[in-house]
Design a protein around this motif. Structure first.
Motif, PDB file in Angstrom:
ATOM      1  N   PHE A   1       0.828  -1.204   0.000  1.00  0.00           N
ATOM      2  CA  PHE A   1       0.000   0.000   0.000  1.00  0.00           C
ATOM      3  C   PHE A   1       0.864   1.256   0.000  1.00  0.00           C
ATOM      4  CE2 PHE A   1      -3.403  -2.730   2.126  1.00  0.00           C
ATOM      5  CZ  PHE A   1      -4.075  -2.913   0.931  1.00  0.00           C
ATOM      6  N   THR A   2       2.008   1.184   0.692  1.00  0.00           N
ATOM      7  CA  THR A   2       2.938   2.314   0.663  1.00  0.00           C
ATOM      8  C   THR A   2       3.493   2.506  -0.743  1.00  0.00           C
ATOM      9  OG1 THR A   2       3.570   1.928   2.968  1.00  0.00           O
ATOM     10  CG2 THR A   2       5.063   3.253   1.633  1.00  0.00           C
ATOM     11  N   GLY A   3       3.817   1.386  -1.402  1.00  0.00           N
ATOM     12  CA  GLY A   3       4.334   1.466  -2.763  1.00  0.00           C
ATOM     13  C   GLY A   3       3.325   2.060  -3.731  1.00  0.00           C
ATOM     14  N   VAL A   4       2.054   1.684  -3.589  1.00  0.00           N
ATOM     15  CA  VAL A   4       1.001   2.264  -4.441  1.00  0.00           C
ATOM     16  C   VAL A   4       0.895   3.760  -4.204  1.00  0.00           C
ATOM     17  CG1 VAL A   4      -1.484   2.295  -4.886  1.00  0.00           C
ATOM     18  CG2 VAL A   4      -0.291   0.112  -4.610  1.00  0.00           C
ATOM     19  N   HIS A   5       0.950   4.151  -2.926  1.00  0.00           N
ATOM     20  CA  HIS A   5       0.857   5.572  -2.579  1.00  0.00           C
ATOM     21  C   HIS A   5       2.013   6.365  -3.180  1.00  0.00           C
ATOM     22  CE1 HIS A   5      -0.141   9.110  -0.234  1.00  0.00           C
ATOM     23  NE2 HIS A   5       1.095   9.139   0.237  1.00  0.00           N
ATOM     24  N   GLU A   6       3.201   5.737  -3.239  1.00  0.00           N
ATOM     25  CA  GLU A   6       4.383   6.432  -3.717  1.00  0.00           C
ATOM     26  C   GLU A   6       4.586   6.291  -5.225  1.00  0.00           C
ATOM     27  OE1 GLU A   6       6.564   8.284  -1.938  1.00  0.00           O
ATOM     28  OE2 GLU A   6       5.439   8.029  -0.070  1.00  0.00           O
ATOM     29  N   SER A   7       3.791   5.462  -5.889  1.00  0.00           N
ATOM     30  CA  SER A   7       4.018   5.222  -7.319  1.00  0.00           C
ATOM     31  C   SER A   7       3.569   6.412  -8.152  1.00  0.00           C
ATOM     32  CB  SER A   7       3.294   3.952  -7.769  1.00  0.00           C
ATOM     33  OG  SER A   7       1.886   4.114  -7.683  1.00  0.00           O
ATOM     34  N   LEU A   8       4.223   6.586  -9.276  1.00  0.00           N
ATOM     35  CA  LEU A   8       3.984   7.725 -10.162  1.00  0.00           C
ATOM     36  C   LEU A   8       3.109   7.318 -11.343  1.00  0.00           C
ATOM     37  CD1 LEU A   8       4.780  10.675 -11.147  1.00  0.00           C
ATOM     38  CD2 LEU A   8       6.632   9.537 -12.400  1.00  0.00           C
ATOM     39  N   SER A   9       2.145   8.169 -11.675  1.00  0.00           N
ATOM     40  CA  SER A   9       1.408   8.018 -12.929  1.00  0.00           C
ATOM     41  C   SER A   9       1.613   9.287 -13.740  1.00  0.00           C
ATOM     42  CB  SER A   9      -0.083   7.769 -12.686  1.00  0.00           C
ATOM     43  OG  SER A   9      -0.701   8.908 -12.120  1.00  0.00           O
TER      44      SER A   9
END
Length: 232
Positions: free
Chosen positions: A84-92
């Protein structure tokens, strides 16, 4: 990990990492780590001397299969949190005819086409530069670079394989001459912030303060490099 390039109703394209792929990958890694933990504890106890001997003895005192099932469960929970942290930090990246929008950490930055001179990859980071060479944005990017470059160039944005100003950067050491007033102190503070893993936000804010002074910073491991933006 899965990525998707989605057409938007307004004709723009959005390149984003799959949230499910990120979470499932982290959960799988957590489960494997949890399953291996009892084995690691037993290997430590077999050594003549080992660190964490007390925790290892306590861990292995739990009978099987409760021990392995428990460590797997803990690993899965840790993987969920990390995912969930990775999703929050991922870039689109949303690429339109008139704007490029970067979305990360629940915030979006929108850049009009006329304000963007070039986009390029710097290690694992996506960088946007303005016509005067000022850095507009620098974000960690886990997207497929070739597909991102193609999406941008198809809409007429300039893409470079490396920083066109790379040769202008100089390595920073305390007291470096040529910096604007206050920049050396900011670089000192940023060097200290980068040594502390929990101070990534401080390092990011200090980068913004340096940009206001016309100083662009790039990192190589623990080293900081800088260049000045020549403004008319």
């Amino acid at each position: 990990m899965g990525k998707s390039l989605r057409p938007r109703a307004d004709g723009a394209r959005e390149l984003a990492e799959s949230a499910w792929a990120i979470v499932l990958f982290c959960v799988a890694c957590g489960a494997v780590a949890g399953a291996l933990l009892p084995l690691l504890a037993r290997l430590l106890l077999a050594l003549p001397w080992a660190p964490l001997e007390g925790p290892a003895e306590l861990l292995t005192s739990v009978p099987e299969p409760a021990l392995t099932l428990g460590t797997i469960a803990v690993g899965v929970l840790g993987g969920l949190l990390l995912g969930f942290t990775g999703v929050h930090e991922s870039l689109s990246v949303r690429v339109g005819d008139t704007h490029v929008t970067l979305t990360v950490r629940d915030s979006a930055q929108e850049f009009p086409r006329e304000e963007i001179s070039v986009l390029f990859r710097d290690g694992k980071q996506l960088v946007l530069l303005g016509p005067d060479g000022m850095e507009l944005a620098r974000e960690h990017c886990g997207l497929p670079w070739r597909r991102l470059a193609d999406a941008l160039t198809e809409r007429g944005y300039a893409w470079a394989e490396e920083d066109p100003h790379r040769a202008e950067f100089r390595r920073w050491v305390p007291g470096t001459p040529g910096l604007p007033p206050g920049a050396d102190a900011l670089l000192r503070a940023r060097a200290q912030a980068r040594e502390q893993e929990d101070d990534a936000r401080d390092a990011r804010e200090l980068r913004g303060e340096l940009l206001r002074l016309g100083v662009v910073v790039r990192d190589e491991e623990k080293r900081q490099y800088w260049r000045l933006v020549r403004r008319d």
